[in-house]
Motif scaffolding. Sequence first.
Motif, PDB file in Angstrom:
ATOM      1  N   LEU A  90      41.261  46.766  47.014  1.00  0.00           N
ATOM      2  CA  LEU A  90      42.455  47.438  46.502  1.00  0.00           C
ATOM      3  C   LEU A  90      42.563  47.276  44.989  1.00  0.00           C
ATOM      4  CD1 LEU A  90      44.960  46.227  49.260  1.00  0.00           C
ATOM      5  CD2 LEU A  90      43.864  48.463  49.121  1.00  0.00           C
ATOM      6  N   LEU A  91      41.495  47.537  44.292  1.00  0.00           N
ATOM      7  CA  LEU A  91      41.405  47.274  42.858  1.00  0.00           C
ATOM      8  C   LEU A  91      42.566  47.869  42.066  1.00  0.00           C
ATOM      9  CD1 LEU A  91      37.608  48.057  42.472  1.00  0.00           C
ATOM     10  CD2 LEU A  91      38.643  45.788  42.305  1.00  0.00           C
ATOM     11  N   ASN A  92      42.928  49.103  42.359  1.00  0.00           N
ATOM     12  CA  ASN A  92      43.923  49.815  41.555  1.00  0.00           C
ATOM     13  C   ASN A  92      45.359  49.368  41.819  1.00  0.00           C
ATOM     14  OD1 ASN A  92      41.896  51.344  40.362  1.00  0.00           O
ATOM     15  ND2 ASN A  92      42.018  52.945  41.945  1.00  0.00           N
ATOM     16  N   ARG A  93      45.551  48.535  42.822  1.00  0.00           N
ATOM     17  CA  ARG A  93      46.908  48.086  43.157  1.00  0.00           C
ATOM     18  C   ARG A  93      47.220  46.693  42.607  1.00  0.00           C
ATOM     19  NH1 ARG A  93      49.466  50.784  47.844  1.00  0.00           N
ATOM     20  NH2 ARG A  93      48.159  52.550  48.452  1.00  0.00           N
ATOM     21  N   ILE A  94      46.216  46.008  42.093  1.00  0.00           N
ATOM     22  CA  ILE A  94      46.390  44.619  41.663  1.00  0.00           C
ATOM     23  C   ILE A  94      46.519  44.531  40.144  1.00  0.00           C
ATOM     24  CG2 ILE A  94      45.491  42.272  41.841  1.00  0.00           C
ATOM     25  CD1 ILE A  94      46.046  43.646  44.545  1.00  0.00           C
ATOM     26  N   LYS A  96      47.296  41.383  38.607  1.00  0.00           N
ATOM     27  CA  LYS A  96      46.750  40.074  38.230  1.00  0.00           C
ATOM     28  C   LYS A  96      46.467  39.262  39.489  1.00  0.00           C
ATOM     29  CE  LYS A  96      47.805  37.849  34.496  1.00  0.00           C
ATOM     30  NZ  LYS A  96      48.464  37.079  33.403  1.00  0.00           N
ATOM     31  N   LEU A  97      45.368  38.499  39.427  1.00  0.00           N
ATOM     32  CA  LEU A  97      45.056  37.526  40.462  1.00  0.00           C
ATOM     33  C   LEU A  97      45.479  36.148  39.962  1.00  0.00           C
ATOM     34  CD1 LEU A  97      41.481  38.734  41.469  1.00  0.00           C
ATOM     35  CD2 LEU A  97      43.517  38.803  42.918  1.00  0.00           C
ATOM     36  N   ILE A  98      46.271  35.461  40.761  1.00  0.00           N
ATOM     37  CA  ILE A  98      46.754  34.141  40.380  1.00  0.00           C
ATOM     38  C   ILE A  98      46.255  33.117  41.397  1.00  0.00           C
ATOM     39  CG2 ILE A  98      48.777  32.699  39.921  1.00  0.00           C
ATOM     40  CD1 ILE A  98      50.288  35.249  39.199  1.00  0.00           C
ATOM     41  N   GLU A 165      34.072  45.749  38.800  1.00  0.00           N
ATOM     42  CA  GLU A 165      35.474  46.140  38.642  1.00  0.00           C
ATOM     43  C   GLU A 165      36.411  44.972  38.937  1.00  0.00           C
ATOM     44  OE1 GLU A 165      33.210  47.626  40.434  1.00  0.00           O
ATOM     45  OE2 GLU A 165      33.146  49.794  40.001  1.00  0.00           O
ATOM     46  N   LEU A 166      36.031  44.154  39.910  1.00  0.00           N
ATOM     47  CA  LEU A 166      36.849  42.997  40.282  1.00  0.00           C
ATOM     48  C   LEU A 166      36.985  42.025  39.119  1.00  0.00           C
ATOM     49  CD1 LEU A 166      38.349  41.680  42.684  1.00  0.00           C
ATOM     50  CD2 LEU A 166      36.190  40.594  43.320  1.00  0.00           C
ATOM     51  N   ARG A 167      35.927  41.875  38.355  1.00  0.00           N
ATOM     52  CA  ARG A 167      35.955  40.956  37.212  1.00  0.00           C
ATOM     53  C   ARG A 167      36.870  41.449  36.099  1.00  0.00           C
ATOM     54  NH1 ARG A 167      30.392  39.937  38.633  1.00  0.00           N
ATOM     55  NH2 ARG A 167      29.684  41.737  37.414  1.00  0.00           N
ATOM     56  N   GLN A 168      37.246  42.715  36.131  1.00  0.00           N
ATOM     57  CA  GLN A 168      38.112  43.269  35.096  1.00  0.00           C
ATOM     58  C   GLN A 168      39.596  43.002  35.354  1.00  0.00           C
ATOM     59  OE1 GLN A 168      36.716  44.561  32.302  1.00  0.00           O
ATOM     60  NE2 GLN A 168      34.830  43.897  33.352  1.00  0.00           N
TER      61      GLN A 168
END
Length: 218
Positions: A90-94, A96-98, A165-168
Amino acid sequence: MATFVLCDGAFGGAWAWREVEKELIKQGHVVFSLTLAGLGDRNHLLTPDINLETHITDVVNTILFEDLNNIYLVGHSYGGGVIIGAADQLLNRISKLIFFDALILEDTQSINDLYSESFVKQTKEIVQSKGEGFRLPKPDSGPIYNTDHPFKTFEQKIKLMNKAELRQIPRAFINCTQKSSHPVLEPINQFAEKAKQKNGNTLKFPPDIMRIGKNRLN
């Protein structure tokens, strides 16, 4: 105002975020605290078939069915591996990852891969002798709401389809100041140190300020 999705660690559930949830809502944020399949109030669903992908799907489906966007996706301990998998889908919905004292998985890694062979062997022996071969019994000293954890979630290797993409996606690591020599925390402390070296600092909070209301040994 932000949307927070909170994913707890092994043995836990949505109950662990009660006080954090209250504070975030008081500040005007929208909060979804998740209980993963087979844990907490969903412990009646615990079966030998539950694996890491099951828990990733729990998070993905909550986000999709609630139609959430611009999410601050938070994972604690084991939950760090879960949110990585969910964000990959769900790349476009996130936003920030905390990672709150959390484990971080790379493609083709499992949770067990982050630990020593001796620790994994000892854990497997407990699962076989006390957990019917598929569940890790909850710690004796943990919170009363802890429940047994499906062991396949530690064994299954994650499959990430969108690694670049995840790393971005922006990331933050929250490191509790409480320290312990318990081996389950060794990789978590290593991730905290890596975050500090990469970014110059980590966010440090005493556990009572975060008020997660749970033992760090998740």
